[in-house]
Design an enzyme around this catalytic site. Structure first.
Site, PDB file in Angstrom:
ATOM      1  N   GLN A  13       6.056   9.642   9.753  1.00  0.00           N
ATOM      2  CA  GLN A  13       5.515   8.825  11.053  1.00  0.00           C
ATOM      3  C   GLN A  13       6.730   8.691  12.148  1.00  0.00           C
ATOM      4  OE1 GLN A  13       3.355   4.611  11.929  1.00  0.00           O
ATOM      5  NE2 GLN A  13       5.994   4.367  11.370  1.00  0.00           N
ATOM      6  N   THR A 133      15.721  -1.266   6.114  1.00  0.00           N
ATOM      7  CA  THR A 133      14.570  -1.901   6.229  1.00  0.00           C
ATOM      8  C   THR A 133      14.558  -3.502   6.164  1.00  0.00           C
ATOM      9  OG1 THR A 133      12.531  -2.119   4.965  1.00  0.00           O
ATOM     10  CG2 THR A 133      14.502  -1.173   3.765  1.00  0.00           C
ATOM     11  N   GLU A 135      12.781  -4.771   4.060  1.00  0.00           N
ATOM     12  CA  GLU A 135      12.302  -5.020   2.710  1.00  0.00           C
ATOM     13  C   GLU A 135      13.859  -5.570   1.803  1.00  0.00           C
ATOM     14  OE1 GLU A 135       9.782  -4.508   0.258  1.00  0.00           O
ATOM     15  OE2 GLU A 135       8.859  -5.274   1.968  1.00  0.00           O
ATOM     16  N   TYR A 157      12.339   0.223  -4.368  1.00  0.00           N
ATOM     17  CA  TYR A 157      12.527   0.768  -3.025  1.00  0.00           C
ATOM     18  C   TYR A 157      13.552   0.091  -2.376  1.00  0.00           C
ATOM     19  CZ  TYR A 157      11.650   1.282   1.668  1.00  0.00           C
ATOM     20  OH  TYR A 157      11.744   1.815   3.180  1.00  0.00           O
ATOM     21  N   LYS A 161      17.301   1.249  -1.090  1.00  0.00           N
ATOM     22  CA  LYS A 161      17.692   1.006   0.387  1.00  0.00           C
ATOM     23  C   LYS A 161      19.111   0.142   0.476  1.00  0.00           C
ATOM     24  CE  LYS A 161      14.694   3.273   2.880  1.00  0.00           C
ATOM     25  NZ  LYS A 161      15.087   4.534   3.927  1.00  0.00           N
ATOM     26  N   HIS A 187       6.512  -0.997  11.270  1.00  0.00           N
ATOM     27  CA  HIS A 187       6.075  -0.402  12.518  1.00  0.00           C
ATOM     28  C   HIS A 187       5.110   0.538  11.969  1.00  0.00           C
ATOM     29  CE1 HIS A 187       9.985   1.235  11.390  1.00  0.00           C
ATOM     30  NE2 HIS A 187       9.478   2.492  11.729  1.00  0.00           N
ATOM     31  N   ARG A 192       0.350   6.506  11.093  1.00  0.00           N
ATOM     32  CA  ARG A 192       1.027   5.769  10.015  1.00  0.00           C
ATOM     33  C   ARG A 192       0.394   6.353   8.565  1.00  0.00           C
ATOM     34  NH1 ARG A 192       4.937   3.219   7.189  1.00  0.00           N
ATOM     35  NH2 ARG A 192       4.634   0.915   7.403  1.00  0.00           N
TER      36      ARG A 192
HETATM   37  P1  NAP Z   1       7.152   8.363   5.867  1.00  0.00           P
HETATM   38  O1  NAP Z   1       6.086   8.433   6.920  1.00  0.00           O
HETATM   39  O2  NAP Z   1       6.897   7.989   4.627  1.00  0.00           O
HETATM   40  O3  NAP Z   1       8.081   9.546   6.115  1.00  0.00           O
HETATM   41  C1  NAP Z   1       9.056   9.731   5.190  1.00  0.00           C
HETATM   42  C2  NAP Z   1       9.518  11.313   5.245  1.00  0.00           C
HETATM   43  O4  NAP Z   1      10.507  11.400   4.306  1.00  0.00           O
HETATM   44  C3  NAP Z   1       8.452  12.298   5.346  1.00  0.00           C
HETATM   45  O5  NAP Z   1       9.000  13.300   6.229  1.00  0.00           O
HETATM   46  C4  NAP Z   1       8.761  12.692   3.769  1.00  0.00           C
HETATM   47  O6  NAP Z   1       8.444  14.344   3.671  1.00  0.00           O
HETATM   48  C5  NAP Z   1      10.182  12.845   3.800  1.00  0.00           C
HETATM   49  N1  NAP Z   1      10.758  12.758   2.376  1.00  0.00           N
HETATM   50  C6  NAP Z   1      10.289  11.982   1.304  1.00  0.00           C
HETATM   51  N2  NAP Z   1      10.828  12.219   0.106  1.00  0.00           N
HETATM   52  C7  NAP Z   1      11.862  13.405   0.627  1.00  0.00           C
HETATM   53  C8  NAP Z   1      12.819  14.051  -0.160  1.00  0.00           C
HETATM   54  N3  NAP Z   1      12.897  14.146  -1.361  1.00  0.00           N
HETATM   55  N4  NAP Z   1      13.402  15.103   0.742  1.00  0.00           N
HETATM   56  C9  NAP Z   1      13.118  15.338   1.850  1.00  0.00           C
HETATM   57  N5  NAP Z   1      12.286  14.513   2.903  1.00  0.00           N
HETATM   58  C10 NAP Z   1      11.572  13.725   1.976  1.00  0.00           C
HETATM   59  O7  NAP Z   1       8.021   6.980   6.385  1.00  0.00           O
HETATM   60  P2  NAP Z   1       8.386   6.427   7.894  1.00  0.00           P
HETATM   61  O8  NAP Z   1       7.364   5.145   7.900  1.00  0.00           O
HETATM   62  O9  NAP Z   1       8.365   7.346   8.912  1.00  0.00           O
HETATM   63  O10 NAP Z   1       9.780   5.757   7.646  1.00  0.00           O
HETATM   64  C11 NAP Z   1      10.852   6.372   8.097  1.00  0.00           C
HETATM   65  C12 NAP Z   1      12.074   5.848   7.386  1.00  0.00           C
HETATM   66  O11 NAP Z   1      12.275   4.487   7.976  1.00  0.00           O
HETATM   67  C13 NAP Z   1      11.993   5.761   5.927  1.00  0.00           C
HETATM   68  O12 NAP Z   1      13.283   5.965   5.252  1.00  0.00           O
HETATM   69  C14 NAP Z   1      11.452   4.352   5.578  1.00  0.00           C
HETATM   70  O13 NAP Z   1      11.927   3.979   4.355  1.00  0.00           O
HETATM   71  C15 NAP Z   1      12.252   3.627   6.603  1.00  0.00           C
HETATM   72  N6  NAP Z   1      11.418   2.500   7.076  1.00  0.00           N
HETATM   73  C16 NAP Z   1      10.191   2.417   7.587  1.00  0.00           C
HETATM   74  C17 NAP Z   1       9.630   1.198   8.115  1.00  0.00           C
HETATM   75  C18 NAP Z   1       8.301   1.298   8.486  1.00  0.00           C
HETATM   76  O14 NAP Z   1       7.597   0.309   8.614  1.00  0.00           O
HETATM   77  N7  NAP Z   1       7.687   2.371   8.844  1.00  0.00           N
HETATM   78  C19 NAP Z   1      10.485   0.188   8.169  1.00  0.00           C
HETATM   79  C20 NAP Z   1      11.675   0.216   7.666  1.00  0.00           C
HETATM   80  C21 NAP Z   1      12.308   1.458   7.228  1.00  0.00           C
HETATM   81  P3  NAP Z   1       6.728  14.400   3.613  1.00  0.00           P
HETATM   82  O15 NAP Z   1       5.908  14.486   4.818  1.00  0.00           O
HETATM   83  O16 NAP Z   1       6.676  16.111   2.925  1.00  0.00           O
HETATM   84  O17 NAP Z   1       6.161  13.474   2.330  1.00  0.00           O
HETATM   85  N1  GDD Z   2      -0.036  -0.631   0.985  1.00  0.00           N
HETATM   86  C1  GDD Z   2      -1.119  -1.878   0.814  1.00  0.00           C
HETATM   87  N2  GDD Z   2      -2.244  -1.561   0.202  1.00  0.00           N
HETATM   88  N3  GDD Z   2      -0.634  -3.068   0.833  1.00  0.00           N
HETATM   89  C2  GDD Z   2      -1.285  -4.177   0.773  1.00  0.00           C
HETATM   90  C3  GDD Z   2      -2.540  -3.817   0.395  1.00  0.00           C
HETATM   91  C4  GDD Z   2      -3.206  -2.607   0.056  1.00  0.00           C
HETATM   92  O1  GDD Z   2      -4.346  -2.230  -0.338  1.00  0.00           O
HETATM   93  N4  GDD Z   2      -3.209  -4.991   0.315  1.00  0.00           N
HETATM   94  C5  GDD Z   2      -2.316  -6.001   0.711  1.00  0.00           C
HETATM   95  N5  GDD Z   2      -1.112  -5.470   0.766  1.00  0.00           N
HETATM   96  C6  GDD Z   2      -0.075  -6.166   1.218  1.00  0.00           C
HETATM   97  C7  GDD Z   2       1.342  -5.619   0.474  1.00  0.00           C
HETATM   98  O2  GDD Z   2       1.110  -6.280  -0.979  1.00  0.00           O
HETATM   99  C8  GDD Z   2       2.360  -6.191   1.420  1.00  0.00           C
HETATM  100  O3  GDD Z   2       2.886  -7.383   1.266  1.00  0.00           O
HETATM  101  C9  GDD Z   2       1.869  -6.027   2.752  1.00  0.00           C
HETATM  102  O4  GDD Z   2       0.367  -5.717   2.348  1.00  0.00           O
HETATM  103  C10 GDD Z   2       2.489  -4.512   3.564  1.00  0.00           C
HETATM  104  O5  GDD Z   2       2.313  -3.557   2.606  1.00  0.00           O
HETATM  105  P1  GDD Z   2       2.625  -2.124   3.230  1.00  0.00           P
HETATM  106  O6  GDD Z   2       1.690  -1.859   4.380  1.00  0.00           O
HETATM  107  O7  GDD Z   2       2.486  -1.100   1.758  1.00  0.00           O
HETATM  108  O8  GDD Z   2       4.391  -2.063   3.684  1.00  0.00           O
HETATM  109  P2  GDD Z   2       5.350  -2.866   3.001  1.00  0.00           P
HETATM  110  O9  GDD Z   2       5.721  -3.968   3.953  1.00  0.00           O
HETATM  111  O10 GDD Z   2       5.414  -2.791   1.666  1.00  0.00           O
HETATM  112  O11 GDD Z   2       6.317  -1.719   3.441  1.00  0.00           O
HETATM  113  C11 GDD Z   2       6.518  -0.884   4.549  1.00  0.00           C
HETATM  114  O12 GDD Z   2       7.383  -1.694   5.446  1.00  0.00           O
HETATM  115  C12 GDD Z   2       8.703  -1.637   5.116  1.00  0.00           C
HETATM  116  C13 GDD Z   2       9.459  -2.440   5.988  1.00  0.00           C
HETATM  117  O13 GDD Z   2       9.289  -4.074   6.068  1.00  0.00           O
HETATM  118  C14 GDD Z   2       7.125   0.525   4.280  1.00  0.00           C
HETATM  119  O14 GDD Z   2       6.957   1.268   5.663  1.00  0.00           O
HETATM  120  C15 GDD Z   2       8.382   0.506   3.904  1.00  0.00           C
HETATM  121  O15 GDD Z   2       8.793   1.902   3.847  1.00  0.00           O
HETATM  122  C16 GDD Z   2       9.137  -0.230   4.963  1.00  0.00           C
HETATM  123  O16 GDD Z   2      10.638  -0.347   4.596  1.00  0.00           O
END
Ligand code: NAP
Ligand code: GDD
Length: 383
Positions: A13, A133, A135, A157, A161, A187, A192
């Protein structure tokens, strides 16, 4: 000379939004993608350039965060001005099933990037952004959370991190590297990953409205998150690397919302009122009213006739399989530092985010609906 950026996780994403943003800023963008047996480049296909194109500004390389030699070779070849380390096994629940792999990719993967830059003598040239993050705050020690709030990770995770966060700080202090952590709160966006809760909800609400799904099952409805839009958050990543001095920044909206409320708002965005009743595993959401004109505008008249008959029915239930062994109950960020030092302001609030996600999923699900109704014959390998 245009600046050169390397993005790990470019197919994800954030990688996709950031790549688009940097290309627009005039960068030459290199990205690392994993080899997979089916295409994994949907999110960046619009940026793809044929390898025979002259002066390409978007170039992909095969690689993996578990492969030091590969990462070192790519960084050595490109000699990037900026590295955005976004690659990760990013699903918290999945990290309980794959803890060693998650530690390897999310923790050691970061070390591999830092060491490569150091060994290749690129310290004075290459700036590094580490995708940290919210997290990390886990069992929160303070509300809201800022850059000084102590960490208390609650999943494999988050622990991986945590290593990545501190090894980035250590390389900054030990070797004077320009390494910064963006501590990003959740985000989301229309692209997503489908198993994160917001996207799971917007997809399901769209399908339910089109009568292609009866119910949505979720886990912890009371969890609260500070949800922003990925478009705003990749802008913050860029700003962080433009600062003269490296530092760590919280990126958040400062507003927190429960999963339950997110569900209610997603239904409300298409004119459907749902009310939650019951407790724990017995909690459900029932349709109580439908606003005909909004529903017809956002979904369709044809779908309305079927859907309105469902008033009084359950559309959301709880499935304990989605609970986590240890949960993060509440996240809410304090973005004061990023606002004052980076001048960063998000453009999207929660309502605008939900509108954007619902619009994307409604278009997608209408296409699927059309396909299901015989608009396209799905290939069956076992026929
Ligand atoms: P995402 O959609 O899950 O994307 C993760 C990316 O990492 C994908 O391109 C995936 O490739 C690649 N990847 C996974 N394992 C790999 C490996 N072994 N070698 C090379 N590439 C690999 O995550 P995102 O939401 O864009 O998040 C981007 C970063 O920000 C992540 O590090 C996440 O932990 C961090 N983060 C996200 C959030 C959030 O809310 N989105 C918040 C805080 C931090 P594939 O497409 O092949 O799976
Ligand atoms: N995925 C998921 N599926 N989460 C659920 C569900 C469900 O069916 N029902 C409730 N939840 C609750 C989870 O237990 C969690 O408390 C919340 O929804 C958000 O879950 P996710 O959307 O999976 O995100 P996350 O907060 O665990 O993690 C994401 O945000 C982090 C930043 O705070 C990911 O993007 C992480 O990579 C990122 O670091």
């Amino acid at each position: 000379m245009p600046k050169t950026a390397l993005i790990t996780g470019i197919t994800g994403q954030d990688g996709a939004y950031l790549a688009e943003y940097l290309v627009k800023q005039g960068y030459v963008v290199h990205g690392i993608k994993r080899r997979s047996s089916s295409f994994n480049t949907d999110r960046i296909d619009h940026l793809y350039q044929d390898p025979h194109t002259e002066n390409r500004n978007f170039i992909l390389h095969y690689g993996d965060m578990t492969d030091s030699l590969n990462l070192t070779r790519i960084i050595g070849d490109i000699q990037p001005d900026e590295i955005y380390n976004l690659a990760a096994q990013s699903h918290v629940k999945v990290s309980f099933d794959t803890p060693e792999y998650t530690a390897n990719v999310d923790g050691l993967g970061t070390l591999r990037i830092l060491e490569a830059v150091r060994m290749l003598n690129l310290i004075s040239k290459t700036r590094i952004y580490q995708a940290s993050t919210s997290e990390l705050y886990g069992l929160v020690q303070e509300v809201p959370q800022n850059e000084k709030t102590p960490f208390y990770p609650r999943s494999p995770y988050a622990v991986a991190k945590l290593y990545a966060y501190w090894i980035s700080v250590n390389y900054r202090e030990a070797y004077g590297m320009h390494v910064s952590n963006g501590i990003l709160f959740n985000h989301e966006s229309p692209v997503r990953g489908e198993t994160f809760v917001t996207r799971k909800i917007t997809r399901a609400v769209s399908k339910i409205a089109l009568s292609n799904q009866r119910e949505l099952y979720l886990g912890n409805l009371s969890a609260k998150r500070d949800w922003g839009h990925a478009k705003d958050y990749v802008r913050a990543m860029y700003l962080i690397l433009q600062q003269e001095k490296p530092s760590d920044y919280v990126i958040a909206t400062g507003v927190t919302t429960s999963v339950r409320e997110f569900v209610r708002l997603a239904f409300a965005s298409i004119g459907v009122d749902v009310v939650f009743t019951g407790e724990g595993l017995k909690e459900t959401a029932v349709i109580t009213a439908v606003d005909k004109s909004l529903f017809c505008q956002k979904v369709s008249e044809e779908a309305y006739d079927k859907f309105v008959k469902r008033i009084g029915e359950v559309v959301v239930g709880v499935d304990p399989n989605y609970f986590r062994p240890t949960e993060v109950d509440l996240l809410i960020g304090d973005p004061t530092k990023s606002k004052t030092k980076l001048g960063w302001e998000p453009e999207y609030d929660l309502h605008a985010l939900i509108e954007d996600m619902m619009l994307g999923d409604m278009i997608l699900m209408k296409k699927e609906d059309y396909l299901m109704k015989g608009g396209y014959r799905v290939l069956n390998y076992f026929e």
